[in-house]
Write a protein that holds these residues in place. Structure first.
Motif: not given
Length: 51
Positions: A2-6
């Motif tokens: 999963r990408s964290i989305g920062i």
């Protein structure tokens, strides 16, 4: 995975966020000082060091 989305903020956004945080902090500290001057709240004691 999963990408964290920062999302990185721009320098202008950071400056505005920090300025707002400073204003909020100043208002809170002024309110605390007024309450202490009135005697309604005892002064805060710093946490004891465990050194």
């Amino acid at each position: 995975m999963r990408s964290i989305g920062i999302v990185m903020e721009t320098p202008e956004e950071r400056k505005a966020r920090l300025a707002q945080a400073l204003r909020v902090n100043l208002r809170r500290r002024k309110a605390q000082a007024r309450e202490q001057a009135d005697g309604t709240v005892p002064p805060a004691t710093p946490p004891e060091s465990t050194d």
